[in-house]
Design a protein around this motif. Structure first.
Motif, PDB file in Angstrom:
ATOM      1  N   SER A  89       4.149   5.544   1.359  1.00 55.04           N
ATOM      2  CA  SER A  89       3.660   6.532   0.407  1.00 55.04           C
ATOM      3  C   SER A  89       4.055   6.214  -1.030  1.00 55.04           C
ATOM      4  N   PHE A  90       4.756   5.095  -1.203  1.00 60.53           N
ATOM      5  CA  PHE A  90       5.233   4.744  -2.538  1.00 60.53           C
ATOM      6  C   PHE A  90       5.563   3.263  -2.568  1.00 60.53           C
ATOM      7  N   ALA A  91       5.065   2.575  -3.554  1.00 55.88           N
ATOM      8  CA  ALA A  91       5.404   1.165  -3.730  1.00 55.88           C
ATOM      9  C   ALA A  91       6.023   1.008  -5.115  1.00 55.88           C
ATOM     10  N   GLY A  92       7.291   0.727  -5.148  1.00 51.61           N
ATOM     11  CA  GLY A  92       8.003   0.587  -6.405  1.00 51.61           C
ATOM     12  C   GLY A  92       8.067  -0.857  -6.856  1.00 51.61           C
ATOM     13  N   PRO A  93       8.991  -1.162  -7.742  1.00 46.60           N
ATOM     14  CA  PRO A  93       9.104  -2.524  -8.260  1.00 46.60           C
ATOM     15  C   PRO A  93       9.517  -3.514  -7.174  1.00 46.60           C
ATOM     16  N   VAL A  94       9.090  -4.758  -7.375  1.00 46.38           N
ATOM     17  CA  VAL A  94       9.486  -5.842  -6.471  1.00 46.38           C
ATOM     18  C   VAL A  94      10.120  -6.953  -7.302  1.00 46.38           C
ATOM     19  N   LEU A  95      11.053  -7.647  -6.671  1.00 46.77           N
ATOM     20  CA  LEU A  95      11.726  -8.776  -7.288  1.00 46.77           C
ATOM     21  C   LEU A  95      11.606  -9.950  -6.337  1.00 46.77           C
TER      22      LEU A  95
ATOM     23  N   ARG B  77       0.732  -2.905  -8.627  1.00 45.72           N
ATOM     24  CA  ARG B  77      -0.462  -2.153  -8.988  1.00 45.72           C
ATOM     25  C   ARG B  77      -1.086  -1.506  -7.762  1.00 45.72           C
ATOM     26  N   LEU B  78      -0.616  -1.892  -6.584  1.00 42.57           N
ATOM     27  CA  LEU B  78      -1.121  -1.324  -5.342  1.00 42.57           C
ATOM     28  C   LEU B  78      -0.509   0.062  -5.126  1.00 42.57           C
ATOM     29  N   PRO B  79      -1.265   0.988  -4.555  1.00 45.66           N
ATOM     30  CA  PRO B  79      -0.690   2.318  -4.310  1.00 45.66           C
ATOM     31  C   PRO B  79       0.415   2.298  -3.259  1.00 45.66           C
ATOM     32  N   ILE B  80       0.304   1.421  -2.275  1.00 44.42           N
ATOM     33  CA  ILE B  80       1.341   1.209  -1.279  1.00 44.42           C
ATOM     34  C   ILE B  80       1.391  -0.285  -0.972  1.00 44.42           C
ATOM     35  N   ALA B  81       2.455  -0.705  -0.339  1.00 44.23           N
ATOM     36  CA  ALA B  81       2.571  -2.106   0.088  1.00 44.23           C
ATOM     37  C   ALA B  81       2.779  -2.104   1.588  1.00 44.23           C
ATOM     38  N   GLY B  82       1.898  -2.805   2.286  1.00 43.98           N
ATOM     39  CA  GLY B  82       1.976  -2.822   3.742  1.00 43.98           C
ATOM     40  C   GLY B  82       2.503  -4.104   4.316  1.00 43.98           C
ATOM     41  N   SER B  83       2.385  -5.207   3.562  1.00 45.85           N
ATOM     42  CA  SER B  83       2.833  -6.503   4.091  1.00 45.85           C
ATOM     43  C   SER B  83       3.008  -7.505   2.967  1.00 45.85           C
ATOM     44  N   VAL B  84       3.677  -8.589   3.301  1.00 49.33           N
ATOM     45  CA  VAL B  84       3.893  -9.656   2.333  1.00 49.33           C
ATOM     46  C   VAL B  84       3.803 -10.998   3.073  1.00 49.33           C
ATOM     47  N   MET B  85       3.294 -12.002   2.363  1.00 47.36           N
ATOM     48  CA  MET B  85       3.246 -13.373   2.886  1.00 47.36           C
ATOM     49  C   MET B  85       3.749 -14.292   1.782  1.00 47.36           C
TER      50      MET B  85
END
Length: 109
Positions: free
Chosen positions: A60-66, A97-105
Motif C-alpha cells: 500500500s506504500f512504496a517509499g524511497p529505495v537505495l 514513481r510507482l504507487p506500490i512495488a511488488g518485485s525487483v530484478m
C-alpha cells in the motif's frame, strides 16, 4: 576403440563442460545491498541473484529505495516482474514513481 573407452571419454568431456558452465552462472549475482521502505518499515535485500524475480512487500506504500549493489535494479509494480517498471541505478537513492512495488530484478551486463 572399445565402447567403454568411448563412453568414458564422452562422460569426461560432458563433466568438463558442465564444470565450466556452472561457475559462470554462479558468478552472475548482484553484490551489495538494496534497501526499500514500505508500510512495514525498512526492508533489506543482500547479494541477490541476477536475472531472477524477487517479490518485495510494498502493498500500500512504496517509499524511497537505495541501490547499493553493482547491478541495475528493475523495480516492478507487480509481484511477478511484469508491467510498469522503474530503473534504479547502482549507487542511486530515489523515490519510486510507482504507487506500490511488488518485485525487483537485478540485471548485470
Amino acid at each position: 576403440m572399445p565402447v567403454r573407452r568411448v563412453l568414458t571419454a564422452a562422460a569426461v568431456a560432458g563433466a568438463a563442460a558442465l564444470a565450466v558452465a556452472v561457475p559462470a552462472g554462479l558468478a552472475q549475482a548482484s553484490s551489495g545491498i538494496f534497501i526499500y521502505h514500505n508500510e512495514y518499515g525498512r526492508q533489506v535485500l543482500v547479494d541477490q541473484p541476477s536475472d531472477q524475480c524477487t517479490q518485495i512487500q510494498a502493498q500500500s506504500f512504496a517509499g524511497p529505495v537505495l541501490n547499493r549493489t553493482d547491478s541495475l535494479a528493475l523495480v516492478y509494480l507487480t509481484p511477478d516482474c511484469n508491467g510498469p517498471v522503474q530503473i534504479v541505478y547502482p549507487g542511486q537513492i530515489t523515490e519510486l514513481r510507482l504507487p506500490i512495488a511488488g518485485s525487483v530484478m537485478f540485471v548485470n551486463d
